[in-house]
Design a protein around this motif. Structure first.
Motif, PDB file in Angstrom:
ATOM      1  N   ALA A   1      -7.985   7.514  15.206  1.00  0.00           N
ATOM      2  CA  ALA A   1      -8.043   6.224  15.899  1.00  0.00           C
ATOM      3  C   ALA A   1      -8.065   5.068  14.902  1.00  0.00           C
ATOM      4  O   ALA A   1      -8.806   5.102  13.917  1.00  0.00           O
ATOM      5  CB  ALA A   1      -9.266   6.161  16.799  1.00  0.00           C
ATOM      6  N   LYS A   2      -7.213   4.092  15.155  1.00  0.00           N
ATOM      7  CA  LYS A   2      -7.122   2.869  14.360  1.00  0.00           C
ATOM      8  C   LYS A   2      -6.716   3.136  12.906  1.00  0.00           C
ATOM      9  O   LYS A   2      -7.027   2.345  12.001  1.00  0.00           O
ATOM     10  CB  LYS A   2      -8.433   2.086  14.399  1.00  0.00           C
ATOM     11  N   LYS A   3      -6.025   4.232  12.694  1.00  0.00           N
ATOM     12  CA  LYS A   3      -5.518   4.583  11.368  1.00  0.00           C
ATOM     13  C   LYS A   3      -4.026   4.858  11.463  1.00  0.00           C
ATOM     14  O   LYS A   3      -3.503   5.127  12.533  1.00  0.00           O
ATOM     15  CB  LYS A   3      -6.234   5.827  10.832  1.00  0.00           C
ATOM     16  N   PRO A   4      -3.317   4.815  10.324  1.00  0.00           N
ATOM     17  CA  PRO A   4      -1.893   5.178  10.375  1.00  0.00           C
ATOM     18  C   PRO A   4      -1.707   6.681  10.435  1.00  0.00           C
ATOM     19  O   PRO A   4      -2.622   7.441  10.101  1.00  0.00           O
ATOM     20  CB  PRO A   4      -1.370   4.628   9.037  1.00  0.00           C
ATOM     21  N   PRO A   5      -0.540   7.113  10.855  1.00  0.00           N
ATOM     22  CA  PRO A   5      -0.255   8.559  10.836  1.00  0.00           C
ATOM     23  C   PRO A   5      -0.269   9.090   9.408  1.00  0.00           C
ATOM     24  O   PRO A   5       0.176   8.418   8.477  1.00  0.00           O
ATOM     25  CB  PRO A   5       1.144   8.656  11.447  1.00  0.00           C
ATOM     26  N   GLU A   6      -0.747  10.312   9.272  1.00  0.00           N
ATOM     27  CA  GLU A   6      -0.764  10.974   7.968  1.00  0.00           C
ATOM     28  C   GLU A   6       0.025  12.270   8.057  1.00  0.00           C
ATOM     29  O   GLU A   6      -0.184  13.075   8.967  1.00  0.00           O
ATOM     30  CB  GLU A   6      -2.202  11.270   7.540  1.00  0.00           C
TER      31      GLU A   6
ATOM     32  N   PHE B   1       2.919   5.494   5.731  1.00  0.00           N
ATOM     33  CA  PHE B   1       2.723   4.299   6.533  1.00  0.00           C
ATOM     34  C   PHE B   1       1.707   3.357   5.911  1.00  0.00           C
ATOM     35  O   PHE B   1       0.754   3.788   5.247  1.00  0.00           O
ATOM     36  CB  PHE B   1       2.218   4.690   7.923  1.00  0.00           C
ATOM     37  N   GLY B   2       1.896   2.077   6.177  1.00  0.00           N
ATOM     38  CA  GLY B   2       0.846   1.111   5.905  1.00  0.00           C
ATOM     39  C   GLY B   2      -0.255   1.247   6.952  1.00  0.00           C
ATOM     40  O   GLY B   2      -0.146   2.038   7.889  1.00  0.00           O
TER      41      GLY B   2
END
Lengths: 114, 111
Positions: free
Chosen positions: A39-44, B101-102
């Motif tokens: 949540a509230k993070k970019p995809p990894e 990604f940023g």
């Protein structure tokens, strides 16, 4: 067909369960990917399959096991997950492993581990 | 190593205002690709634009435009005349051997 289809859309599983996420595309793409997004993070990035062979594993714990049965299908087998593994799991595909043409993402599976 | 920085965490505008999203990237490769993706609340990542490292021509596509400047390693994205449906998280991404990604910028467009 220009879509990446992921099933199920939502999944709740216990820490002792075994479940699988499924991803399918019929665009003739030869590279497929698993991403994890908190949540509230970019995809990894988790895994990359290129021409049905695992080409990148981003040091993902062994409780996540990817499988690419054919060029259109990508699975992610889950076993003995932890609550912190709860996240949105996104599948993507691209024409080739070079990804020059961009990626097509599915709508994801929202996983909750209880 | 590669890195993508989106300095703006959140942007809030009133409908019809223009929105510019900043993106600065870092890579050692001479061949790479830059992307902008939109992620609405539904979760799907929607591809918006792509630019390769050899093409610095800036373009406009409908209400979207981008400004790619290799000299400053920046790849900024503008939404002209924003609409409520543009409300989403926008990600800048860099691909050399993998797509990274940023942190994303949350755009809220108020009616």
């Amino acid at each position: 067909d220009t879509e990446v289809t992921q099933t199920p859309k939502h999944l709740v599983m216990g820490m002792t369960n075994k479940k699988s996420l499924k991803c399918e595309q019929h665009m003739g793409h030869r590279a497929m990917y698993w991403y994890k997004q908190k949540a509230k993070k970019p995809p990894e990035l988790m895994f990359v399959y290129s021409y049905e062979k695992l080409s990148i594993n981003e040091s993902v714990p062994s409780r996540f096991s990817p499988e690419c049965p054919n060029s259109s299908l990508l699975n992610l087998h889950l076993h003995a997950l932890q609550p912190e593994d709860s996240a949105l799991y996104l599948c993507a595909s691209s024409q080739d492993g070079q990804s020059r043409y961009g990626y097509t993402f599915g709508s994801g599976t929202r996983l909750t581990v209880v | 190593a590669q890195k993508v920085t989106q300095a703006q965490t959140e942007i809030s505008v009133v409908e019809k205002e223009d929105v510019t999203l900043d993106c600065v990237y870092e890579t050692r490769d001479t061949t790479y690709y830059l992307f902008w993706y939109k992620q609405p609340p539904s979760g799907e990542l929607v591809f918006l634009i792509r630019r390769n490292s050899f093409d610095e021509q800036n373009e406009i596509s409908g209400r979207y435009s981008w400004n790619f400047q290799k000299s400053t390693s920046s790849f900024n994205f503008t939404i002209t005349a924003s609409q409520v449906v543009d409300s989403a998280v926008y990600f800048c991404a860099l691909n050399d051997y993998k797509l990274s990604f940023g942190a994303g910028t949350t755009v809220t467009v108020r009616a």
